[in-house]
Motif scaffolding. Structure first.
Motif, PDB file in Angstrom:
ATOM      1  N   TYR A 262      20.249 -13.929 -49.606  1.00 53.24           N
ATOM      2  CA  TYR A 262      21.570 -13.660 -49.992  1.00 53.24           C
ATOM      3  C   TYR A 262      22.438 -14.893 -50.435  1.00 53.24           C
ATOM      4  CZ  TYR A 262      26.142 -11.407 -48.696  1.00 53.24           C
ATOM      5  OH  TYR A 262      27.571 -10.847 -48.998  1.00 53.24           O
ATOM      6  N   ASP A 263      22.990 -15.006 -51.722  1.00 52.11           N
ATOM      7  CA  ASP A 263      23.580 -15.873 -52.297  1.00 52.11           C
ATOM      8  C   ASP A 263      25.001 -15.708 -51.785  1.00 52.11           C
ATOM      9  OD1 ASP A 263      24.901 -17.742 -53.843  1.00 52.11           O
ATOM     10  OD2 ASP A 263      23.959 -16.954 -55.847  1.00 52.11           O
ATOM     11  N   TYR A 268      32.272 -16.858 -59.057  1.00 50.67           N
ATOM     12  CA  TYR A 268      33.320 -16.808 -60.218  1.00 50.67           C
ATOM     13  C   TYR A 268      34.553 -17.716 -60.121  1.00 50.67           C
ATOM     14  CZ  TYR A 268      31.398 -12.301 -61.134  1.00 50.67           C
ATOM     15  OH  TYR A 268      30.187 -11.144 -61.265  1.00 50.67           O
ATOM     16  N   PRO A 269      34.981 -18.280 -61.306  1.00 48.96           N
ATOM     17  CA  PRO A 269      36.178 -19.279 -61.063  1.00 48.96           C
ATOM     18  C   PRO A 269      37.480 -18.616 -60.621  1.00 48.96           C
ATOM     19  CG  PRO A 269      35.448 -19.390 -63.247  1.00 48.96           C
ATOM     20  CD  PRO A 269      34.603 -18.130 -62.598  1.00 48.96           C
ATOM     21  N   LEU A 270      38.382 -19.424 -59.646  1.00 48.03           N
ATOM     22  CA  LEU A 270      39.441 -18.717 -59.091  1.00 48.03           C
ATOM     23  C   LEU A 270      40.375 -18.249 -60.378  1.00 48.03           C
ATOM     24  CD1 LEU A 270      39.972 -21.457 -56.348  1.00 48.03           C
ATOM     25  CD2 LEU A 270      39.019 -19.026 -56.210  1.00 48.03           C
ATOM     26  N   VAL A 271      40.970 -17.279 -59.950  1.00 50.81           N
ATOM     27  CA  VAL A 271      41.989 -16.406 -60.708  1.00 50.81           C
ATOM     28  C   VAL A 271      43.539 -16.825 -60.252  1.00 50.81           C
ATOM     29  CG1 VAL A 271      42.701 -14.277 -62.171  1.00 50.81           C
ATOM     30  CG2 VAL A 271      40.352 -14.722 -61.614  1.00 50.81           C
ATOM     31  N   ARG A 278      35.533  -9.500 -58.449  1.00 50.72           N
ATOM     32  CA  ARG A 278      34.020  -9.124 -58.565  1.00 50.72           C
ATOM     33  C   ARG A 278      33.295  -9.806 -57.691  1.00 50.72           C
ATOM     34  NH1 ARG A 278      33.386 -11.158 -64.896  1.00 50.72           N
ATOM     35  NH2 ARG A 278      34.757 -12.575 -63.982  1.00 50.72           N
ATOM     36  N   GLU A 279      33.949 -10.927 -56.726  1.00 50.20           N
ATOM     37  CA  GLU A 279      33.006 -11.225 -55.693  1.00 50.20           C
ATOM     38  C   GLU A 279      32.725 -10.225 -54.734  1.00 50.20           C
ATOM     39  OE1 GLU A 279      32.121 -14.269 -55.338  1.00 50.20           O
ATOM     40  OE2 GLU A 279      33.570 -15.542 -56.667  1.00 50.20           O
ATOM     41  N   ALA A 280      33.549  -9.378 -54.351  1.00 52.42           N
ATOM     42  CA  ALA A 280      33.085  -8.020 -53.678  1.00 52.42           C
ATOM     43  C   ALA A 280      32.001  -7.291 -54.099  1.00 52.42           C
ATOM     44  CB  ALA A 280      34.358  -7.457 -53.083  1.00 52.42           C
ATOM     45  N   THR A 281      31.848  -7.170 -55.300  1.00 52.96           N
ATOM     46  CA  THR A 281      30.971  -5.951 -55.692  1.00 52.96           C
ATOM     47  C   THR A 281      29.668  -6.807 -56.395  1.00 52.96           C
ATOM     48  OG1 THR A 281      31.850  -5.963 -57.975  1.00 52.96           O
ATOM     49  CG2 THR A 281      32.672  -4.483 -56.329  1.00 52.96           C
ATOM     50  N   PHE A 282      29.430  -8.240 -56.480  1.00 57.81           N
ATOM     51  CA  PHE A 282      28.309  -8.656 -56.933  1.00 57.81           C
ATOM     52  C   PHE A 282      27.330  -8.688 -56.282  1.00 57.81           C
ATOM     53  CE2 PHE A 282      25.839 -12.599 -57.525  1.00 57.81           C
ATOM     54  CZ  PHE A 282      25.722 -12.740 -59.104  1.00 57.81           C
ATOM     55  N   ASP A 283      26.049  -8.517 -56.945  1.00 58.41           N
ATOM     56  CA  ASP A 283      24.796  -8.242 -56.061  1.00 58.41           C
ATOM     57  C   ASP A 283      24.308  -9.510 -55.905  1.00 58.41           C
ATOM     58  OD1 ASP A 283      22.319  -7.532 -55.319  1.00 58.41           O
ATOM     59  OD2 ASP A 283      21.426  -7.092 -57.083  1.00 58.41           O
ATOM     60  N   ARG A 284      24.450  -9.919 -54.353  1.00 59.43           N
ATOM     61  CA  ARG A 284      23.875 -11.239 -53.864  1.00 59.43           C
ATOM     62  C   ARG A 284      22.520 -11.516 -53.743  1.00 59.43           C
ATOM     63  NH1 ARG A 284      28.327 -14.065 -53.059  1.00 59.43           N
ATOM     64  NH2 ARG A 284      30.575 -13.188 -53.645  1.00 59.43           N
ATOM     65  N   TYR A 285      21.845 -10.642 -53.858  1.00 59.68           N
ATOM     66  CA  TYR A 285      20.176 -10.638 -54.003  1.00 59.68           C
ATOM     67  C   TYR A 285      19.913 -10.956 -55.383  1.00 59.68           C
ATOM     68  CZ  TYR A 285      20.463  -9.185 -49.045  1.00 59.68           C
ATOM     69  OH  TYR A 285      20.705  -9.179 -47.715  1.00 59.68           O
ATOM     70  N   ASN A 286      20.247 -11.882 -55.854  1.00 57.42           N
ATOM     71  CA  ASN A 286      20.164 -12.121 -57.423  1.00 57.42           C
ATOM     72  C   ASN A 286      19.109 -13.217 -57.763  1.00 57.42           C
ATOM     73  OD1 ASN A 286      21.084 -14.630 -56.405  1.00 57.42           O
ATOM     74  ND2 ASN A 286      23.116 -14.581 -57.102  1.00 57.42           N
ATOM     75  N   SER A 287      18.171 -13.531 -56.828  1.00 57.09           N
ATOM     76  CA  SER A 287      17.014 -14.464 -57.119  1.00 57.09           C
ATOM     77  C   SER A 287      15.726 -13.926 -57.132  1.00 57.09           C
ATOM     78  CB  SER A 287      17.301 -15.704 -56.238  1.00 57.09           C
ATOM     79  OG  SER A 287      18.314 -16.429 -56.274  1.00 57.09           O
ATOM     80  N   TRP A 288      14.889 -14.447 -57.766  1.00 55.44           N
ATOM     81  CA  TRP A 288      13.467 -14.063 -57.739  1.00 55.44           C
ATOM     82  C   TRP A 288      13.017 -15.098 -56.640  1.00 55.44           C
ATOM     83  CZ3 TRP A 288      10.835 -12.154 -62.956  1.00 55.44           C
ATOM     84  CH2 TRP A 288      11.499 -11.033 -63.100  1.00 55.44           C
ATOM     85  N   GLY A 346      27.057 -14.791 -64.966  1.00 56.05           N
ATOM     86  CA  GLY A 346      25.947 -15.775 -64.370  1.00 56.05           C
ATOM     87  C   GLY A 346      24.705 -15.371 -65.037  1.00 56.05           C
ATOM     88  N   PHE A 347      23.684 -15.939 -64.706  1.00 56.89           N
ATOM     89  CA  PHE A 347      22.437 -15.627 -65.359  1.00 56.89           C
ATOM     90  C   PHE A 347      21.193 -16.387 -64.392  1.00 56.89           C
ATOM     91  CE2 PHE A 347      23.164 -19.495 -67.181  1.00 56.89           C
ATOM     92  CZ  PHE A 347      22.093 -20.441 -67.640  1.00 56.89           C
ATOM     93  N   LEU A 348      20.122 -15.425 -64.501  1.00 58.79           N
ATOM     94  CA  LEU A 348      18.888 -16.042 -63.769  1.00 58.79           C
ATOM     95  C   LEU A 348      17.988 -16.361 -64.893  1.00 58.79           C
ATOM     96  CD1 LEU A 348      17.148 -16.281 -61.133  1.00 58.79           C
ATOM     97  CD2 LEU A 348      16.209 -13.951 -61.565  1.00 58.79           C
ATOM     98  N   PRO A 349      17.592 -17.684 -65.134  1.00 55.83           N
ATOM     99  CA  PRO A 349      16.647 -18.040 -66.329  1.00 55.83           C
ATOM    100  C   PRO A 349      15.096 -17.556 -65.801  1.00 55.83           C
ATOM    101  CG  PRO A 349      17.159 -19.851 -65.039  1.00 55.83           C
ATOM    102  CD  PRO A 349      18.250 -18.802 -64.721  1.00 55.83           C
ATOM    103  N   LEU A 350      14.554 -16.997 -66.731  1.00 61.83           N
ATOM    104  CA  LEU A 350      12.972 -16.484 -66.485  1.00 61.83           C
ATOM    105  C   LEU A 350      12.137 -17.398 -67.324  1.00 61.83           C
ATOM    106  CD1 LEU A 350      13.655 -12.697 -66.651  1.00 61.83           C
ATOM    107  CD2 LEU A 350      13.688 -14.130 -64.682  1.00 61.83           C
ATOM    108  N   ILE A 351      11.105 -17.813 -66.552  1.00 60.63           N
ATOM    109  CA  ILE A 351      10.062 -18.461 -67.506  1.00 60.63           C
ATOM    110  C   ILE A 351       8.766 -17.609 -67.645  1.00 60.63           C
ATOM    111  CG2 ILE A 351       9.439 -19.445 -65.320  1.00 60.63           C
ATOM    112  CD1 ILE A 351       8.502 -22.137 -66.683  1.00 60.63           C
TER     113      ILE A 351
END
Length: 833
Positions: A262-263, A268-271, A278-288, A346-351
């Motif tokens: 869980y990330d 996101y930058p503060l507003v 968007r912090e509340a809806t972001f998918d925090r299982y975002n890594s492989w 944001g992004f998850l770079p893939l190799i």
């Protein structure tokens, strides 16, 4: 030596005395069900020698054992059947996620020699340069050979450089291919990970700043992923009346697993000083962080034909294409490395490496007077090309592409062998077996650059005006200055003598000399002894010196990245040892690693029960390691003073680590047949292993700096000493009754240290037991079904504590000896021709 190793060696010393009671016990055990012992060809060049009659320990793993697993990989099968073989499954390690290293007797992956039908197999082009077991090594990828073509695997747990040449310090793995001229099998395996594990969790940030938590709560996560489909088949066909050809094919489609957790970071930058909604809806299982995606196709053909004169012609050919996808660390939207116009979340770079592996061999065996002759020519090539997806080159700004060709590398090997074997009666208890041979080998290694966007710096700066890093994120491309195309040749000759001096006393002597075009000559010798006190009990011992030649990859691998220090660009490189900057830091041409191996063992047959105990000690000098990143101000100033402007330091390969490895292997097996309940085959194995680093490298140039940098730090020392299990136990029961069958297996991995650059964050992984279960049923004479689960109790390594997992996205250590993917449930159907 630690207490575990001392106790292991005391056990090895005492067990032979206990086993001396074997004759009396054997009288009561009975010999009514004496098993036919399997003939081996590894570790001895005497015909018709069984595994239990050799002077050195050899394990035989049948093709059936390779299939009775859900995860159908050769390395995985060996890890649960061979006592001192381990197969960790690292993640977030670039190409090492795709070509994973395995270890034997606690040594490096490239210190075990791999043979196919007794001929040297080519290495992978990949060199492991990240922080995982096997860092700095280049090894053979066993998973390029499909299970369907394998008749059996023989594992020699003893040094054998004098018999087979470089790389055999830890031992030898020989894969023997099918030679059937009829029959066949087609099978489909489908499985997935059905698992539950604990992760660190926290609520999306809604309170005062701070994305991390000092003591975040844990939550159990249920997931179903990693679906894997494997379709394989083999068919044996006759060639005339005296030959055969076996054709095997395999297709594997594997989805990735995600165990990153869980990330907990603010994404996101503060507003206006407040958190973005968007912090509340972001998918925090975002890594492989687990098993990679795979799309793998393999074809393997093995053939032999006996001609009218009695000579035989043989050969094989293989091709594999492996497309894999794994990932790096997630870049949050507010990360300086992100271009928010391209990736607003944001992004998850893939190799995505594409690995192509081919091999071919042709040979002939014939009779020349009293000699049994053999000659062969084998070729192997492995190439790896990198594509980076879902990424960007931050220095190109909004003009950056999101997919990059980052280049790659390749390695090939061409080997010519000529050998002869004969026996001579010299008045001993058995004829003297004489084996002689010569080998010539040519190897090449090359690197090719990626597209310019994968490595260049486009000059776009950060919002604060600072420059940013060059190249594609997760894997910057190889540059034109990294390109190499190198080769070398090696010529060797050996003589191997074996005979019974008396009826009970077996002696074997081997001597091998090799000459390499790049580092010079090496001479290795081996003496092996065995004494059969009675038919039921024997002791065996060996002493030898061995070597491992530096690989071309270790000598010439090169990659470069640009970092900005104080607004100025500096190149940080993995230097080849002939690079002028590396030479200025003390790099020298690499030399061979040298070893002294000692072993002492016992073999007991108590009726149908067989027990082997083998203790070993391996002293290795001048191990080749990858240095630390040498980027301190003292190093940069030193290089600048010598005229290397813009070089911010780097790392290079160097000889100079000495180690001592001690351990004990125990193997017990017992077949039990009953009239009513069927047949049971019991196997129990144990390994105790300890390695001590006794010397680390230095160079005069770096030692003279005001603050000398460390070339091989405590992190890597501890990886050698405590990064593999201190012990491993395995127990297996295989049952058959008519068309029914089952396999129950338990493997206990001892404690492992997960080291950290910060000594206060070293973390010990507890001993863990994994249980595998498979049930089989023959529905008809041709159709068989199987259902099972690997790791049926869904065990995981200890999760990393919060201080080792600040973001929440790396829940488990890469030092786990069994990975971290949880339970694998599967079904299999086979149709036998």
């Amino acid at each position: 030596m630690n207490n575990n190793a001392s106790g292991s060696l005391r056990l090895a010393a005492s067990l032979p005395l206990l086993l001396m009671t074997a004759p009396a016990m054997a009288q009561t055990a009975g010999e009514g069900n004496k098993e036919i012992e399997q003939v081996i060809v590894t570790g001895t060049r005497v015909a018709n020698r069984s595994a239990l009659d050799t002077a050195v320990p050899v394990d035989v793993v049948s093709g059936e054992q390779l299939q009775n697993l859900g995860v159908s990989e050769v390395s995985q099968a060996l890890s649960v059947t061979v006592p001192s073989f381990n197969f960790p499954r690292p993640g977030l390690n670039d190409g090492t996620d795709t070509v994973r290293p395995a270890t034997l007797r606690g040594l490096a992956p490239d210190q075990t020699l791999v043979l196919v039908n007794g001929k040297r197999r080519h290495q992978s082009a990949l060199i492991n340069i990240n922080n995982s077991i096997g860092r700095g090594s280049t090894a053979v990828d066993l998973n390029t050979i499909p299970n369907a073509i394998i008749q059996s695997v023989e594992v020699l747990r003893d040094g054998a450089s004098a018999q087979y040449g470089s790389d055999a310090i830890a031992g030898v793995i020989n894969l023997r291919l099918r030679t059937d001229n009829e029959g066949g099998d087609a099978g489909v395996i489908y499985g997935w990970r059905e698992t539950s594990y604990d992760v660190l969790v926290g609520s999306p940030p809604t309170n005062p700043p701070g994305a991390n938590f000092s003591s975040p709560p844990r939550r159990s996560r249920d997931t179903s992923d990693g679906e894997t489909l494997t379709v394989s088949a083999w068919k044996g066909l006759p060639i005339g009346t005296t030959g055969s050809v076996v054709i095997a094919a395999e297709y594997k489609d594997q989805e990735h697993t995600e165990r990153g957790g869980y990330d907990m970071r603010r994404q996101y930058p503060l507003v206006n000083g407040a958190y973005d909604p968007r912090e509340a809806t972001f998918d925090r299982y975002n890594s492989w962080y687990g098993e990679p995606e795979l799309d793998q196709k393999t074809v393997f053909v093995n053939a032999e034909y006996e001609v009218a004169s009695g000579a035989s012609i043989y050969g094989w050919a293989s091709w594999q294409d492996r497309d894999a996808v794994s990932a790096g660390f997630y870049r949050i939207a507010g990360d300086d490395r992100n271009t928010i116009q391209i990736y607003p979340d944001g992004f998850l770079p893939l190799i995505a490496p594409d690995v192509v592996d081919i091999s071919a061999a042709v040979g002939t065996s014939w009779r020349l007077g009293e000699w049994d002759m053999d000659s062969s020519l084998t070729y192997g090539r492995n190439e790896m090309d990198y594509e980076v997806r879902n990424s960007l080159n931050r220095s190109l700004g909004t003009a950056s592409p999101t997919t990059f060709d980052s280049g790659g590398f390749d390695y090939d090997q061409l080997t010519l062998n000529v050998s002869g074997v004969r026996t001579v009666d010299v008045g001993l208890a058995s004829p003297l077996n004489i084996a002689v041979g010569v080998e010539a080998r040519r190897e090449t290694f090359s690197i090719h650059a990626g597209e310019p966007n994968s490595y260049l710096n486009g000059g776009v700066r950060l919002a604060n005006g600072n420059p940013t890093q060059s190249g594609a994120q997760v894997f910057p491309g190889f540059r034109p200055e990294n390109e190499v195309d190198e080769d070398r040749t090696a010529v060797g000759a050996y003589i191997d003598l074996e005979a019974n001096i008396t009826e009970k006393f077996l002696t074997s002597v081997a001597l091998r000399g090799e000459s390499y075009s790049d580092f010079g000559e090496n001479l290795a010798g081996k003496l092996s002894l065995r004494y059969d006190f009675v038919p039921q009990f024997a002791m065996r011992a060996s002493v030898q010196n061995g070597f491992k030649a530096p690989s071309l990859q270790q000598q010439y691998f090169s990659t470069t990245s640009t970092n900005f220090i104080g607004g100025l660009p500096f190149d940080i490189a993995t230097f080849p040892v002939n690079n002028p900057a590396a030479i200025a830091l003390g790099a020298q041409p690499l030399d061979a690693e040298e070893s002294l191996n000692y072993s002492l063992g016992a073999v007991a047959r108590l009726g149908d029960l067989t027990i082997t105990v083998d203790a070993y000690r391996i002293d290795i000098e001048d191990r080749i390691v990858l240095s630390e990143n040498l980027t301190s101000p003292d190093v940069v100033n030193y290089l600048t003073g010598l005229g290397f402007v813009g070089i911010g330091g780097g790392r290079f390969f160097i000889n100079g680590v000495d180690t001592t490895t001690e351990g004990v292997d125990i193997v017990m097996s017992y077949p039990w047949s009953t009239d009513a309940a069927g047949r049971f085959d019991f196997t129990v194995t144990a390994n105790f292993n300890s390695t001590d680093v006794t010397k680390v490298p230095t160079t005069p140039q770096l030692s003279a700096l005001p603050t000398p940098p460390i070339l091989f730090n405590r992190f890597n020392v501890l990886s050698y000493e405590e990064g593999t299990p201190e012990n491993k136990f395995s127990a297996m029961i295989n049952w058959t009754l008519g068309g029914w069958g089952a396999t129950l297996r338990a493997t206990r991995y001892g404690e492992v240290l997960s080291p950290d650059p910060n000594p206060t964050l070293d973390f010990t992984l507890s001993a863990t037991t994994l249980v595998d279960l498979e049930a089989r049923l023959a529905i008809t004479e041709h159709i068989k079904l199987a259902f099972g689960a690997d790791n049926i109790t869904d065990e995981y390594p200890d999760p990393l504590p919060p201080q080792n997992n600040l973001t929440g996205t790396q829940s488990f250590s890469n030092y786990s000896p069994f990975g971290r993917s949880g339970r694998f449930v599967y079904g299999r159907v086979n149709y036998t021709f």
